[in-house]
Design a protein around this motif. Structure first.
Motif, PDB file in Angstrom:
ATOM      1  N   GLU A 106      46.856 -52.771  70.439  1.00 61.55           N
ATOM      2  CA  GLU A 106      47.911 -51.910  71.861  1.00 61.55           C
ATOM      3  C   GLU A 106      47.626 -52.700  72.967  1.00 61.55           C
ATOM      4  O   GLU A 106      48.207 -51.770  74.138  1.00 61.55           O
ATOM      5  N   GLY A 107      46.296 -53.165  73.110  1.00 62.58           N
ATOM      6  CA  GLY A 107      46.481 -53.416  74.836  1.00 62.58           C
ATOM      7  C   GLY A 107      45.595 -52.593  75.919  1.00 62.58           C
ATOM      8  O   GLY A 107      46.040 -52.818  76.603  1.00 62.58           O
ATOM      9  N   GLY A 108      45.476 -51.337  75.241  1.00 60.16           N
ATOM     10  CA  GLY A 108      44.868 -50.797  76.178  1.00 60.16           C
ATOM     11  C   GLY A 108      45.483 -49.495  76.718  1.00 60.16           C
ATOM     12  O   GLY A 108      45.473 -48.856  77.012  1.00 60.16           O
ATOM     13  N   ARG A 109      46.975 -49.576  76.073  1.00 53.37           N
ATOM     14  CA  ARG A 109      47.859 -48.662  75.995  1.00 53.37           C
ATOM     15  C   ARG A 109      47.910 -47.236  76.127  1.00 53.37           C
ATOM     16  O   ARG A 109      47.785 -46.925  74.789  1.00 53.37           O
ATOM     17  N   ARG A 110      47.013 -46.556  76.309  1.00 49.85           N
ATOM     18  CA  ARG A 110      46.991 -44.942  75.916  1.00 49.85           C
ATOM     19  C   ARG A 110      47.688 -44.151  75.066  1.00 49.85           C
ATOM     20  O   ARG A 110      47.489 -44.316  73.805  1.00 49.85           O
ATOM     21  N   ARG A 111      48.814 -44.102  75.445  1.00 50.14           N
ATOM     22  CA  ARG A 111      49.718 -43.740  74.781  1.00 50.14           C
ATOM     23  C   ARG A 111      50.266 -44.324  73.516  1.00 50.14           C
ATOM     24  O   ARG A 111      49.989 -43.366  72.284  1.00 50.14           O
ATOM     25  N   ALA A 112      50.234 -45.337  73.361  1.00 43.16           N
ATOM     26  CA  ALA A 112      50.685 -46.163  71.978  1.00 43.16           C
ATOM     27  C   ALA A 112      49.370 -45.993  71.137  1.00 43.16           C
ATOM     28  O   ALA A 112      49.867 -46.064  69.743  1.00 43.16           O
ATOM     29  N   ALA A 113      48.455 -46.456  72.091  1.00 43.13           N
ATOM     30  CA  ALA A 113      47.089 -45.949  70.773  1.00 43.13           C
ATOM     31  C   ALA A 113      46.932 -44.935  70.212  1.00 43.13           C
ATOM     32  O   ALA A 113      46.599 -44.749  68.808  1.00 43.13           O
ATOM     33  N   VAL A 114      46.993 -43.625  71.110  1.00 49.02           N
ATOM     34  CA  VAL A 114      46.900 -42.692  70.419  1.00 49.02           C
ATOM     35  C   VAL A 114      47.866 -42.878  69.249  1.00 49.02           C
ATOM     36  O   VAL A 114      47.951 -41.560  68.752  1.00 49.02           O
ATOM     37  N   MET A 115      49.082 -42.790  69.707  1.00 46.13           N
ATOM     38  CA  MET A 115      50.383 -42.435  68.855  1.00 46.13           C
ATOM     39  C   MET A 115      49.971 -43.164  67.412  1.00 46.13           C
ATOM     40  O   MET A 115      50.289 -43.073  66.227  1.00 46.13           O
ATOM     41  N   THR A 116      49.705 -44.397  67.433  1.00 45.10           N
ATOM     42  CA  THR A 116      48.921 -45.323  66.281  1.00 45.10           C
ATOM     43  C   THR A 116      48.169 -44.521  65.745  1.00 45.10           C
ATOM     44  O   THR A 116      47.890 -44.609  64.368  1.00 45.10           O
ATOM     45  N   ALA A 117      47.497 -43.753  66.321  1.00 42.06           N
ATOM     46  CA  ALA A 117      46.503 -42.695  65.459  1.00 42.06           C
ATOM     47  C   ALA A 117      46.373 -41.955  64.775  1.00 42.06           C
ATOM     48  O   ALA A 117      46.280 -41.387  63.448  1.00 42.06           O
ATOM     49  N   VAL A 118      48.083 -40.604  65.557  1.00 42.13           N
ATOM     50  CA  VAL A 118      48.799 -39.615  65.168  1.00 42.13           C
ATOM     51  C   VAL A 118      49.284 -40.326  63.640  1.00 42.13           C
ATOM     52  O   VAL A 118      49.286 -39.731  62.371  1.00 42.13           O
ATOM     53  N   ARG A 119      49.731 -40.970  63.474  1.00 40.24           N
ATOM     54  CA  ARG A 119      50.616 -41.604  62.500  1.00 40.24           C
ATOM     55  C   ARG A 119      49.931 -42.096  61.481  1.00 40.24           C
ATOM     56  O   ARG A 119      50.636 -41.597  59.666  1.00 40.24           O
ATOM     57  N   PHE A 120      48.968 -42.562  61.740  1.00 37.17           N
ATOM     58  CA  PHE A 120      47.514 -43.193  60.760  1.00 37.17           C
ATOM     59  C   PHE A 120      47.144 -42.335  59.771  1.00 37.17           C
ATOM     60  O   PHE A 120      47.419 -42.087  59.264  1.00 37.17           O
ATOM     61  N   ALA A 121      47.361 -40.794  60.486  1.00 39.10           N
ATOM     62  CA  ALA A 121      46.874 -39.970  60.042  1.00 39.10           C
ATOM     63  C   ALA A 121      47.958 -39.025  59.540  1.00 39.10           C
ATOM     64  O   ALA A 121      46.866 -38.176  58.793  1.00 39.10           O
ATOM     65  N   CYS A 122      48.801 -39.110  59.803  1.00 38.73           N
ATOM     66  CA  CYS A 122      50.092 -38.663  59.145  1.00 38.73           C
ATOM     67  C   CYS A 122      49.686 -38.381  57.835  1.00 38.73           C
ATOM     68  O   CYS A 122      50.294 -38.361  57.283  1.00 38.73           O
ATOM     69  N   GLY A 123      50.308 -40.250  58.073  1.00 34.84           N
ATOM     70  CA  GLY A 123      50.088 -40.851  56.540  1.00 34.84           C
ATOM     71  C   GLY A 123      49.079 -40.693  55.933  1.00 34.84           C
ATOM     72  O   GLY A 123      49.423 -40.358  54.742  1.00 34.84           O
ATOM     73  N   HIS A 124      47.583 -40.773  56.160  1.00 34.41           N
ATOM     74  CA  HIS A 124      46.235 -40.301  55.901  1.00 34.41           C
ATOM     75  C   HIS A 124      46.758 -38.987  55.378  1.00 34.41           C
ATOM     76  O   HIS A 124      46.290 -38.405  53.187  1.00 34.41           O
TER      77      HIS A 124
END
Length: 213
Positions: free
Chosen positions: A35-53
């Motif tokens: 995500e190149g350091g984009r905070r919101r994008a990186a956090v949302m990636t982690a949240v989507r990963f967590a939701c699937g998990h």
């Protein structure tokens, strides 16, 4: 303390611990650094990963409990091998085809980013769900229903939403931590870090596979 609240707090704590496992952190780092350091994008990636998990873990665990089905040690071993394969696949994709995880594929100037964003969203959620397979048996063993009056006990069932919330909070925090660190680096260092993280994730995945075979 009421049993319902106790079960929820226990689930929350164990969900937080589960979220920061080395395989989960490696997968989220591989996805998050792109995500190149984009905070919101990186956090949302982690949240989507967590939701699937969390959805995969909770769904399979709930079905097993309701059906009275147990999972063997052999299932857990091969499920962990599968989790290692997923981690290696993410690492290889990030190394060889980074745009497929970041924007989907190289695009022409006239193209918009929206379709590529959807691909990345699905990739993050799917990776989280696939890596959850290896943790299902451990969750079933950790669930406290049998200690709290049987699998249909209301108090025991509050453990699952607590566990899911713990996963969301833990993985979201890890995603934010990676984003904060990357945002302080230059573009050249970020590119090098992306490759280093992918190599490290792949190495961990290979170790995960060989140690379970």
């Amino acid at each position: 303390m009421p049993p319902i609240l106790f079960a929820f707090i226990v689930g929350l704590g164990q969900g937080l611990l589960h979220a920061v496992g080395p395989d989960h952190c490696a997968a989220m780092a591989t996805l998050g650094t792109l995500e190149g350091g984009r905070r919101r994008a990186a956090v949302m990636t982690a949240v989507r990963f967590a939701c699937g998990h969390a959805a995969m873990l909770g769904g399979v665990a709930a079905v097993c409990l309701l059906a009275g089905v147990g999972l063997s040690e052999a299932f857990e071993r091969w499920a962990e091998v599968f989790g290692g394969v997923v981690l290696v696949a993410l690492a290889v994709t990030a190394l060889l085809f980074p745009n497929s995880l970041n924007h989907g594929h190289p695009h022409l100037p006239s193209h918009t980013h929206e379709p590529h964003v959807h691909i990345h969203r699905h990739m993050s959620t799917a990776a989280g769900a696939l890596m959850a397979v290896s943790g299902v048996r451990s969750l079933l063993l950790a669930l406290p229903p049998l200690l709290m009056g049987g699998s249909m006990s209301l108090a025991a069932w509050t453990y699952l939403p607590g566990f899911a919330l713990g996963i969301l909070l833990g993985m979201g925090a890890v995603g934010l931590l990676f984003a904060e660190g990357i945002s302080r680096l230059g573009a050249r260092l970020v590119a090098g870090l992306q490759r280093a993280v992918a190599v490290g994730s792949g190495a961990l995945g290979l170790f995960w596979i060989t140690s379970r075979l």
